[in-house]
Design a protein around this motif. Structure first.
Motif, mmCIF file in Angstrom:
data_model
loop_
_atom_site.group_PDB
_atom_site.id
_atom_site.type_symbol
_atom_site.label_atom_id
_atom_site.label_comp_id
_atom_site.label_asym_id
_atom_site.label_seq_id
_atom_site.Cartn_x
_atom_site.Cartn_y
_atom_site.Cartn_z
ATOM 1 N N TRP A 44 0.809 66.042 53.528
ATOM 2 C CA TRP A 44 -0.312 66.402 52.662
ATOM 3 C C TRP A 44 -0.057 65.896 51.242
ATOM 4 O O TRP A 44 1.051 66.015 50.726
ATOM 5 N N TYR A 45 -1.117 65.367 50.629
ATOM 6 C CA TYR A 45 -1.066 64.897 49.248
ATOM 7 C C TYR A 45 -2.244 65.490 48.483
ATOM 8 O O TYR A 45 -3.294 65.793 49.057
ATOM 9 N N GLU A 140 6.563 74.282 52.557
ATOM 10 C CA GLU A 140 6.380 75.645 52.049
ATOM 11 C C GLU A 140 5.208 75.723 51.066
ATOM 12 O O GLU A 140 4.543 76.763 50.957
ATOM 13 N N GLU A 141 4.943 74.623 50.351
ATOM 14 C CA GLU A 141 3.800 74.596 49.442
ATOM 15 C C GLU A 141 2.488 74.575 50.224
ATOM 16 O O GLU A 141 1.526 75.261 49.865
ATOM 17 N N VAL A 142 2.467 73.782 51.298
ATOM 18 C CA VAL A 142 1.274 73.728 52.147
ATOM 19 C C VAL A 142 1.007 75.097 52.764
ATOM 20 O O VAL A 142 -0.129 75.582 52.781
ATOM 21 N N MET A 146 -2.360 77.427 52.451
ATOM 22 C CA MET A 146 -3.116 77.827 53.641
ATOM 23 C C MET A 146 -3.173 79.351 53.767
ATOM 24 O O MET A 146 -4.219 79.919 54.116
ATOM 25 N N ASP A 147 -2.055 80.014 53.481
ATOM 26 C CA ASP A 147 -2.029 81.481 53.542
ATOM 27 C C ASP A 147 -2.982 82.079 52.519
ATOM 28 O O ASP A 147 -3.647 83.089 52.785
ATOM 29 N N ARG A 148 -3.044 81.467 51.353
ATOM 30 C CA ARG A 148 -3.947 81.967 50.308
ATOM 31 C C ARG A 148 -5.401 81.826 50.747
ATOM 32 O O ARG A 148 -6.220 82.714 50.519
ATOM 33 N N MET A 149 -5.720 80.713 51.402
ATOM 34 C CA MET A 149 -7.087 80.504 51.871
ATOM 35 C C MET A 149 -7.457 81.482 52.985
ATOM 36 O O MET A 149 -8.615 81.901 53.092
ATOM 37 N N ASP A 150 -6.473 81.844 53.820
ATOM 38 C CA ASP A 150 -6.738 82.726 54.960
ATOM 39 C C ASP A 150 -6.616 84.207 54.615
ATOM 40 O O ASP A 150 -6.921 85.066 55.445
#
Length: 213
Positions: A44-45, A140-142, A146-150
């Motif tokens: 991811w970028y 870990e950043e990705v 993703m956790d924040r979005m979910d």
């Protein structure tokens, strides 16, 4: 037409291409990448774009991936968002908020061809990176994004701040003016200092019971 040779990792800024500011043009292209999720080159970028044009950039990039046959190298395009609850004038509404305004995430295998497709998408001003090389996000950043979005936890936003004058619109202190002393977003409560018969008194209220003066 022959293209001039170029170094794909020199992050120059071409002439900006302004886009229509409408949020959605109905374009819906599924990438459905065939690549293996465990492929170590599949990373991811972040790309930078004009703030407010994230949706248009996402749609334009998806269209380029489809028409230029790049689904085997560019797998996904994502605008990180989260739901935010706005409390204003005694009303609540849920709005979608961009977590990183002016940025779009792209999952891709980086090479000259994929770089060219992404970098030359209208509205894209560059990759996030140091020097000449785009820097991929760490796993870990990705996961954190993703956790924040979910997350089921909603950010609550009110239209008043600590120190501002407000009016109470509910309960025994209805119509009393006061000053915001503190905000508790987790409990959706506000502490207001009111003048009660010459004495400054702290009153704890719900966000819905206070409005700006």
């Amino acid at each position: 037409m022959n293209k001039q040779p170029h170094n794909p990792f020199i992050d120059h800024d071409p002439e900006p291409v302004l886009l229509d500011e409408a949020d959605d043009d109905g374009l819906n292209i599924s990438l459905e990448a065939p690549a293996d999720e465990d492929d170590p080159t599949r990373l991811w970028y972040f790309i930078h774009c004009y703030s407010g044009y994230e949706k248009k950039v996402e749609h334009a990039l998806r269209q380029r991936i489809d028409t230029m046959g790049m689904k085997d190298k560019i797998y996904d395009v994502l605008i990180p968002t989260e739901d935010e609850i706005e409390v204003k004038d005694g009303k609540r509404r849920t709005v979608e908020k961009r977590v990183f305004p002016g940025y779009v995430m792209v999952q891709m295998t980086l090479d000259e061809d994929s770089w060219y497709v992404v970098r030359n998408t209208p509205g894209v001003t560059g990759f996030v990176g140091g020097g000449n090389d785009p820097i991929p996000l760490r796993p870990e950043e990705v996961k954190k994004i993703m956790d924040r979005m979910d997350s089921e936890d909603k950010v609550v936003k009110v239209d008043y701040r600590i120190g501002e004058r407000v009016r109470i619109v509910g309960g025994p202190f209805n119509d009393f003016p006061g000053t915001v002393a503190s905000l508790d977003s987790g409990r959706e409560q506000v502490r207001v200092m009111v003048d009660f018969f010459g004495r400054e008194t702290a009153v704890v209220l719900s966000f819905m019971e206070v409005e700006r003066m």
